[in-house]
Design a protein around this motif. Structure first.
Motif, PDB file in Angstrom:
ATOM      1  N   THR A 120       0.827  -1.137  -0.134  1.00 35.65           N
ATOM      2  CA  THR A 120       0.078   0.013   0.107  1.00 35.65           C
ATOM      3  C   THR A 120       1.044   1.277   0.110  1.00 35.65           C
ATOM      4  O   THR A 120       0.608   1.985  -0.743  1.00 35.65           O
ATOM      5  CB  THR A 120      -0.912   0.211   1.323  1.00 35.65           C
ATOM      6  N   ILE A 121       1.833   1.319   0.922  1.00 35.59           N
ATOM      7  CA  ILE A 121       2.737   2.249   1.004  1.00 35.59           C
ATOM      8  C   ILE A 121       3.497   2.563  -0.476  1.00 35.59           C
ATOM      9  O   ILE A 121       3.766   3.580  -0.915  1.00 35.59           O
ATOM     10  CB  ILE A 121       3.779   2.245   2.081  1.00 35.59           C
ATOM     11  N   GLY A 122       3.892   1.651  -1.075  1.00 30.16           N
ATOM     12  CA  GLY A 122       4.679   1.686  -2.400  1.00 30.16           C
ATOM     13  C   GLY A 122       3.754   2.325  -3.352  1.00 30.16           C
ATOM     14  O   GLY A 122       4.112   2.845  -4.451  1.00 30.16           O
ATOM     15  N   ARG A 123       2.436   1.708  -3.341  1.00 35.29           N
ATOM     16  CA  ARG A 123       1.679   2.025  -4.610  1.00 35.29           C
ATOM     17  C   ARG A 123       1.124   3.654  -4.253  1.00 35.29           C
ATOM     18  O   ARG A 123       0.651   4.384  -5.082  1.00 35.29           O
ATOM     19  CB  ARG A 123       0.385   1.157  -4.586  1.00 35.29           C
ATOM     20  N   CYS A 124       1.149   3.941  -2.941  1.00 37.63           N
ATOM     21  CA  CYS A 124       0.765   5.268  -2.573  1.00 37.63           C
ATOM     22  C   CYS A 124       1.922   6.407  -2.957  1.00 37.63           C
ATOM     23  O   CYS A 124       1.683   7.461  -3.639  1.00 37.63           O
ATOM     24  CB  CYS A 124       0.307   5.734  -1.091  1.00 37.63           C
ATOM     25  N   ILE A 125       3.012   5.849  -2.952  1.00 33.64           N
ATOM     26  CA  ILE A 125       4.225   6.769  -3.131  1.00 33.64           C
ATOM     27  C   ILE A 125       4.165   7.032  -4.945  1.00 33.64           C
ATOM     28  O   ILE A 125       4.530   7.962  -5.216  1.00 33.64           O
ATOM     29  CB  ILE A 125       5.499   5.937  -2.710  1.00 33.64           C
ATOM     30  N   VAL A 127      10.514   1.667  -7.233  1.00 35.08           N
ATOM     31  CA  VAL A 127       9.946   1.080  -6.175  1.00 35.08           C
ATOM     32  C   VAL A 127       9.629  -0.533  -6.670  1.00 35.08           C
ATOM     33  O   VAL A 127       9.282  -0.851  -7.396  1.00 35.08           O
ATOM     34  CB  VAL A 127       8.524   1.556  -5.840  1.00 35.08           C
ATOM     35  N   ALA A 128      10.413  -1.272  -5.855  1.00 30.35           N
ATOM     36  CA  ALA A 128      10.202  -2.853  -6.167  1.00 30.35           C
ATOM     37  C   ALA A 128       9.613  -3.514  -5.254  1.00 30.35           C
ATOM     38  O   ALA A 128       9.889  -3.787  -4.018  1.00 30.35           O
ATOM     39  CB  ALA A 128      11.928  -3.358  -6.199  1.00 30.35           C
ATOM     40  N   ASP A 129       8.368  -4.058  -5.644  1.00 32.39           N
ATOM     41  CA  ASP A 129       7.347  -4.499  -4.877  1.00 32.39           C
ATOM     42  C   ASP A 129       7.673  -6.260  -4.535  1.00 32.39           C
ATOM     43  O   ASP A 129       6.834  -6.884  -5.613  1.00 32.39           O
ATOM     44  CB  ASP A 129       5.813  -4.471  -5.324  1.00 32.39           C
ATOM     45  N   GLU A 130       8.323  -6.578  -3.661  1.00 30.07           N
ATOM     46  CA  GLU A 130       8.581  -7.951  -3.409  1.00 30.07           C
ATOM     47  C   GLU A 130       9.041  -8.624  -5.014  1.00 30.07           C
ATOM     48  O   GLU A 130       7.973  -9.605  -5.343  1.00 30.07           O
ATOM     49  CB  GLU A 130       7.513  -8.733  -3.034  1.00 30.07           C
ATOM     50  N   PRO A 131      10.089  -8.062  -5.593  1.00 34.91           N
ATOM     51  CA  PRO A 131      10.320  -8.646  -6.948  1.00 34.91           C
ATOM     52  C   PRO A 131      10.756  -9.767  -7.204  1.00 34.91           C
ATOM     53  O   PRO A 131      10.557 -10.385  -8.246  1.00 34.91           O
ATOM     54  CB  PRO A 131      11.279  -7.600  -7.290  1.00 34.91           C
ATOM     55  N   VAL A 132      10.982 -10.774  -5.972  1.00 34.41           N
ATOM     56  CA  VAL A 132      11.193 -12.118  -6.272  1.00 34.41           C
ATOM     57  C   VAL A 132      10.561 -13.089  -5.694  1.00 34.41           C
ATOM     58  O   VAL A 132      10.670 -14.232  -5.621  1.00 34.41           O
ATOM     59  CB  VAL A 132      12.969 -12.226  -5.771  1.00 34.41           C
ATOM     60  N   SER A 133       9.367 -12.504  -4.934  1.00 30.59           N
ATOM     61  CA  SER A 133       8.639 -13.486  -4.212  1.00 30.59           C
ATOM     62  C   SER A 133       7.909 -14.429  -4.994  1.00 30.59           C
ATOM     63  O   SER A 133       7.521 -15.866  -4.518  1.00 30.59           O
ATOM     64  CB  SER A 133       7.731 -12.730  -3.429  1.00 30.59           C
ATOM     65  N   ALA A 134       7.490 -14.281  -6.167  1.00 32.31           N
ATOM     66  CA  ALA A 134       7.053 -15.059  -7.029  1.00 32.31           C
ATOM     67  C   ALA A 134       7.941 -15.992  -8.121  1.00 32.31           C
ATOM     68  O   ALA A 134       7.255 -16.719  -8.796  1.00 32.31           O
ATOM     69  CB  ALA A 134       5.918 -14.511  -8.231  1.00 32.31           C
TER      70      ALA A 134
END
Length: 291
Positions: free
Chosen positions: A10-15, A131-138
């Motif tokens: 949420t913070i990343g997308r608000c930024i 902004v990298a939103d958990e770029p390796v989790s998938a």
């Protein structure tokens, strides 16, 4: 970093204003991005870009890679067609993909390759903040190191500011210079990575470190493992939101909300009793742990 549901994405997308914040400010070079008009925001958006968590759902399956990478350039009116073709080839080379990839569709690539395409798209406009939103989790474990090394190399080569959203503590320790720890949408601790991991001041941070499995079963953790469940963000507890799970909570914690105050010269923690949960014998190093 923080547990799922703590507010990282949420913070990343608000930024980057994919979500509109309900209150507060998002300052970039002293300018409040949350207050910009749509026209002003589009003009500034090339300076900050987002790498999405899901490399499978974030690329248009009907577009070839060349069109995917050229689209940000077209949206911002950068260069002519010939320049854009050269820029696409440069981007593919930057992320370690051959020029021939430009003619293929996303479904023809592996997950790691798709994430490289997503990173290339984010870099197309030469942003200053990524902004990298958990770029390796998938991604598969075997591919994660490649993407992390790529991000670290690009950060150094391009002079990027990288905001990494993650709940993988080993990843955070490997790549981050400073860490902000979130709990139920609030920052509870901020500081340099090395000192925060070595000596957590907030009991939630200490509990997160204790939750990482130890490769050696004969060795115990240095901090108590968190008990209980995360409260609902729609109805958080009164006072400090962490107090129902906190091993050092006292009556004051249920009545008052602690501010994110300085703890030492380079740390901040939202706790009335900073450091108490971590004052035990540290018989392990985080590098000894595995996720």
């Amino acid at each position: 970093m923080g547990e799922s549901g703590s507010g990282k994405t949420t913070i990343g997308r608000c930024i980057v204003r994919l979500l509109e914040p309900s209150s507060g400010a998002v300052l970039f070079d002293g300018v409040d991005l949350a207050a910009l008009s749509a026209h002003e925001l589009r003009r500034r958006r090339r300076d900050f870009q987002l790498v999405f968590q899901d490399p499978y759902g974030s690329l248009d399956p009907r577009m070839r890679v060349r069109s995917i990478l050229a689209e940000p350039l077209e949206v911002h009116g950068l260069g002519d067609r010939a320049w854009r073709r050269r820029r696409v080839d440069e981007l593919l080379d930057l992320v370690g993909l051959p020029a021939s990839a430009a003619q293929r569709y996303p479904h023809e690539f592996s997950g790691g390759q798709r994430q490289r395409i997503g990173i290339a798209r984010a870099l197309a406009t030469e942003p200053r903040l990524l902004v990298a939103d958990e770029p390796v989790s998938a991604l598969d474990v075997s591919v994660r190191a490649q993407i992390l090394n790529l991000l670290a190399r690009l950060q150094e080569k391009l002079g990027l500011t990288l905001l990494l959203i993650a709940h993988d503590l080993a990843l955070v320790e490997q790549i981050a210079d400073r860490v902000g720890v979130l709990y139920l949408g609030r920052l509870v601790e901020v500081g340099p990575t090395a000192s925060l991991f070595a000596d957590p001041q907030h009991p939630y941070t200490a509990g997160l470190l204790a939750s990482v499995p130890v490769a050696d079963p004969t060795r115990g953790g240095a901090h108590p493992v968190l008990a209980g469940e995360v409260a609902s963000a729609l109805s958080p507890p009164a006072g400090c939101a962490f107090h129902p799970r906190c091993p050092v909570a006292r009556p004051r914690c249920a009545e008052q909300t602690p501010a994110l105050d300085a703890v030492g010269s380079d740390r901040r923690a939202a706790c009335f009793y900073p450091g108490e949960a971590g004052r035990t014998d540290r018989s392990w190093n985080f590098s000894d742990r595995t996720t």
